[in-house]
Design a protein around this motif. Structure first.
Motif, short mmCIF file in Angstrom:
data_model
loop_
_atom_site.label_atom_id
_atom_site.label_comp_id
_atom_site.label_asym_id
_atom_site.label_seq_id
_atom_site.Cartn_x
_atom_site.Cartn_y
_atom_site.Cartn_z
N ALA A 8 -0.02 -10.20 7.47
CA ALA A 8 -1.13 -9.40 7.46
C ALA A 8 -2.29 -9.90 6.54
CB ALA A 8 -0.96 -7.99 7.08
N GLY A 9 -1.73 -10.81 5.64
CA GLY A 9 -2.55 -11.27 4.42
C GLY A 9 -2.56 -10.41 3.43
N ASN A 10 -1.76 -9.15 3.24
CA ASN A 10 -1.65 -8.42 2.16
C ASN A 10 -0.62 -8.98 1.02
OD1 ASN A 10 -3.02 -6.66 3.24
ND2 ASN A 10 -1.81 -5.87 4.50
N ALA A 11 0.01 -10.07 1.21
CA ALA A 11 0.80 -10.76 0.29
C ALA A 11 0.92 -12.15 0.23
CB ALA A 11 2.49 -10.25 0.61
N SER A 12 1.01 -12.62 -0.99
CA SER A 12 0.78 -14.09 -1.28
C SER A 12 2.02 -14.97 -0.83
CB SER A 12 0.30 -14.73 -2.66
OG SER A 12 1.25 -14.16 -3.28
N GLU A 13 1.97 -16.17 -0.82
CA GLU A 13 3.18 -16.89 -0.36
C GLU A 13 3.98 -16.87 -1.57
OE1 GLU A 13 4.52 -21.17 1.43
OE2 GLU A 13 2.84 -20.09 2.42
N ASP A 14 3.78 -16.63 -2.79
CA ASP A 14 4.45 -16.32 -3.93
C ASP A 14 5.53 -15.48 -3.90
OD1 ASP A 14 3.01 -18.48 -5.05
OD2 ASP A 14 1.54 -17.12 -6.55
N TRP A 15 5.34 -14.42 -2.98
CA TRP A 15 6.28 -13.55 -2.84
C TRP A 15 7.54 -14.03 -1.94
CZ3 TRP A 15 4.92 -7.76 -1.28
CH2 TRP A 15 4.27 -7.06 -2.51
N ILE A 16 7.31 -14.85 -0.98
CA ILE A 16 8.36 -15.36 -0.14
C ILE A 16 9.56 -15.96 -0.52
CG2 ILE A 16 8.60 -16.49 2.00
CD1 ILE A 16 6.62 -14.16 2.23
N PRO A 17 9.60 -16.81 -1.58
CA PRO A 17 10.83 -17.47 -1.88
C PRO A 17 11.85 -16.30 -2.62
CG PRO A 17 8.94 -18.96 -2.39
CD PRO A 17 8.48 -17.43 -1.99
N ASP A 51 12.16 -14.57 1.89
CA ASP A 51 12.01 -13.03 2.45
C ASP A 51 11.78 -12.90 3.62
OD1 ASP A 51 11.90 -10.27 2.50
OD2 ASP A 51 10.26 -10.25 0.88
N ARG A 52 12.57 -13.15 4.82
CA ARG A 52 12.24 -13.07 5.97
C ARG A 52 11.44 -11.77 6.69
NH1 ARG A 52 14.17 -16.63 9.50
NH2 ARG A 52 16.00 -17.08 8.43
N PRO A 53 11.89 -10.51 6.19
CA PRO A 53 11.12 -9.37 6.59
C PRO A 53 9.72 -9.39 6.44
CG PRO A 53 13.00 -8.74 5.71
CD PRO A 53 12.98 -10.13 5.36
N ASN A 54 9.19 -10.09 5.25
CA ASN A 54 7.81 -10.42 5.08
C ASN A 54 6.85 -11.16 6.15
OD1 ASN A 54 5.76 -9.39 3.14
ND2 ASN A 54 6.91 -9.86 1.32
N LEU A 55 7.70 -12.03 6.57
CA LEU A 55 6.98 -12.87 7.47
C LEU A 55 6.13 -12.06 8.46
CD1 LEU A 55 9.62 -15.72 8.17
CD2 LEU A 55 7.92 -15.46 6.29
N SER A 56 6.76 -11.12 9.00
CA SER A 56 5.82 -10.37 10.08
C SER A 56 5.01 -9.20 9.58
CB SER A 56 6.92 -9.68 11.16
OG SER A 56 7.61 -9.02 10.73
N LYS A 57 5.39 -8.84 8.20
CA LYS A 57 4.62 -7.50 7.61
C LYS A 57 3.61 -7.99 6.73
CE LYS A 57 8.81 -4.83 7.87
NZ LYS A 57 9.96 -5.69 8.52
N ASP A 58 3.68 -7.76 5.50
CA ASP A 58 2.63 -8.01 4.61
C ASP A 58 2.13 -9.39 4.48
OD1 ASP A 58 1.98 -5.34 3.85
OD2 ASP A 58 3.70 -5.43 2.27
N TYR A 59 2.99 -10.35 4.49
CA TYR A 59 2.66 -11.82 4.49
C TYR A 59 1.83 -12.33 5.46
CZ TYR A 59 2.90 -17.06 4.22
OH TYR A 59 2.52 -18.46 4.24
N SER A 72 0.10 -6.87 12.12
CA SER A 72 -0.39 -7.69 11.27
C SER A 72 -1.70 -8.64 11.71
CB SER A 72 0.58 -8.74 10.86
OG SER A 72 1.69 -7.94 9.99
N LEU A 73 -1.55 -8.86 13.09
CA LEU A 73 -2.71 -9.64 13.49
C LEU A 73 -4.01 -8.47 13.71
CD1 LEU A 73 -1.28 -11.42 16.35
CD2 LEU A 73 -1.81 -12.41 14.24
N ARG A 74 -3.74 -7.25 14.07
CA ARG A 74 -4.85 -6.50 13.81
C ARG A 74 -5.48 -6.16 12.52
NH1 ARG A 74 -8.63 -5.58 16.15
NH2 ARG A 74 -9.02 -3.41 15.71
N THR A 75 -4.99 -6.25 11.62
CA THR A 75 -4.89 -6.22 10.01
C THR A 75 -5.96 -7.23 9.52
OG1 THR A 75 -3.20 -4.66 9.47
CG2 THR A 75 -4.58 -6.07 7.85
#
Length: 506
Positions: A177-186, A167-175, A287-290
């Protein structure tokens, strides 16, 4: 609203509801056996499907019914009310269907039922092998669609990445930012591809396309034959060309490894400079500010995202970021980077132990160009996403297609467009004749504010604004010569869906 909260909403459909509670064209949220269910009526027909979008768990009851489908308000996934099938990305999995029983003037929803998805094309028996170059949004969606269409031949996906499609969009968003685990990514597991008989080859680099012999030449010297080929090679980030650009604390964000490297760096970094006020640059900044890092953003423009969203939404995005502590430096560019500093052309020096470049991407078209395919700011394709050589298709960031809505050739670098193109290309590779006519859609997340955008406007001569961007509640329409080209919304999900439907029908 989370899935668990939806389960507690509305009536228990197993106890029955008055038929008058759901008018023609209406949708009603309820539950069956502890599961959220959407009951919908179209004419004299009733439908009951799972009420939670399989993409990011969006509330379908808050979406829009269009003919015999329902669209998710969050990211515009589309489901068949008849079969539960996810007929349009970004959702890839279906929702459940439920049996409906009518007794007099009372409607009951009973147990789940199995309904076969609608097959859009009978696969051409002359097509026995399909090869996909690229393991991103378009490539994965195409491979899945081939099997959903009951294609029995071989499907091979050649990915230069070292990870399964994610899930590429998550790479710059919740993942990030620390709001989503890597389990979300595949997007899928290895078992899924095995079950679907999709041969996914990672770290596979294609060196040439032999269009005469219909073969691919790989970096290891091996050859793979194809009857139909999809190019879904995506895009690569522009690299900085300034002193210090190769220092180890300078990062780009395109792949899962890139995001992992950034996350690892955030454990020690305290001050970051983001070069480029692009979508990826700004989402990275948020995400970095978060994560508590001081962030400065550098860009040559006067406000963020003005070229795409216009002045009003550009100012809104800037205000959102500044309210969270992001500092902007506009009207200048980075001139040099050293181990703890970024020097701007304005002469200003910004302390930085982390630098992220987000200055745009270029379509990866070298394979196509070398093979003799028509290339012009992307790979030129027809309305069916076929290139200038029959049997070879292109989808995603590299495809430049005739858009019926804006009236010209366009190329769009957005996830949902890539997935939908992959799905359409798959159908056409095995004998379909389905034009790609979906209205482009993307979303961009800035802290707790999401901008949704439908259509495509490279330029406009008029902007109409409903609501108040400063209040994070608005609809912005972009027009050229009186023709509506695109609509951006903030906090107006249903209006975004309606705008998408309107653009489809014009």
């Amino acid at each position: 609203m989370s899935s668990s909260e939806q389960q507690l909403s509305g009536p228990d459909f197993t106890r029955g509801i008055p038929a008058s509670d759901i008018p023609d064209g209406g949708m009603l949220l309820g539950h069956v056996g502890g599961e959220a269910v959407l009951l919908a009526k179209r004419g004299t027909e009733l439908f009951a499907i799972g009420a939670t979008c399989t993409h990011y768990n969006g509330p379908l009851a808050e979406g829009l019914m269009v003919d015999d489908t329902v669209r998710c308000p969050w990211h515009h996934a589309c489901f068949s009310l008849r079969t539960g099938e996810a007929v349009r990305a970004p959702a890839l999995n279906p929702v459940a269907c439920f049996r409906i029983e009518e007794s007099g003037s009372t409607i009951f929803v009973r147990e789940k039922t199995e309904k076969a998805p609608a097959q859009q094309v009978k696969p051409d028996t002359h097509i026995r092998s399909v090869v996909i170059i690229g393991g991103g949004a378009a490539g994965n969606a195409a491979a899945e669609m081939l099997r959903r269409q009951d294609f029995k031949g071989s499907v091979t996906m050649l990915s230069a990445d070292d990870a399964l499609p994610y899930d590429r969009p998550n790479l710059s968003k919740d993942y990030l930012a620390g709001n989503a685990s890597e389990d979300w990514i595949p997007l899928r597991s290895q078992d899924f591809y095995k079950e679907q008989n999709i041969d996914v080859r990672l770290n596979a680099r294609v060196m040439a396309i032999d269009t005469v012999e219909r073969e691919l030449v790989l970096a290891d010297g091996s050859r793979i034959a194809f009857d139909a080929l999809l190019l879904a090679t995506g895009a690569a980030p522009f690299r900085l060309d300034i002193p210090g650009a190769e220092l180890p604390h300078v990062h780009y964000l395109r792949t899962l490894d890139d995001s992992r490297a950034l996350i690892a760096k955030t454990r020690d970094a305290k001050r970051a400079v983001v070069i480029g006020a692009s979508f990826i640059g700004l989402e990275t900044a948020a995400s970095l500010r978060t994560r508590g890092i001081d962030v400065h953003v550098v860009g040559p423009q006067s406000r963020p995202l003005e070229r795409v969203l216009g002045a009003e939404l550009g100012d809104m995005v800037r205000e959102i970021h500044e309210a969270h502590g992001v500092v902007f430096h506009f009207g200048t560019m980075a001139a040099a980077i050293d181990k703890d500093m970024v020097t701007l052309k304005s002469g200003e020096r910004l302390p930085a132990d982390l630098v992220v470049a987000g200055i745009g991407v270029r379509p990866d078209v070298e394979l196509a160009k070398t093979a003799g395919l028509a290339v012009d700011n992307g790979i030129v394709v027809d309305q069916y996403l076929q290139t200038s050589i029959p049997g070879i298709y292109a989808a995603g960031d590299i495809a430049r297609w005739p858009d019926p809505h804006s009236g010209g050739l366009i190329r769009v670098e957005h996830w949902v467009v890539a997935e939908r193109q992959g799905q359409t290309a798959a159908i056409n590779m095995i004998g379909g004749r389905q034009p790609f006519d979906a209205v482009p859609f993307f979303w961009s997340q800035h802290f707790d504010v999401t901008v949704s955008y439908v259509g495509h406007a490279e330029k406009w001569d008029k902007v109409e604004i409903e609501g108040n961007p400063a209040a994070r509640d608005c609809k912005v329409t972009y027009l050229q010569s009186g023709r509506k080209l695109a609509v951006a919304t903030v906090s107006r999900d249903l209006e975004s869906l309606r705008a998408e439907t309107e653009l489809e029908r014009t």
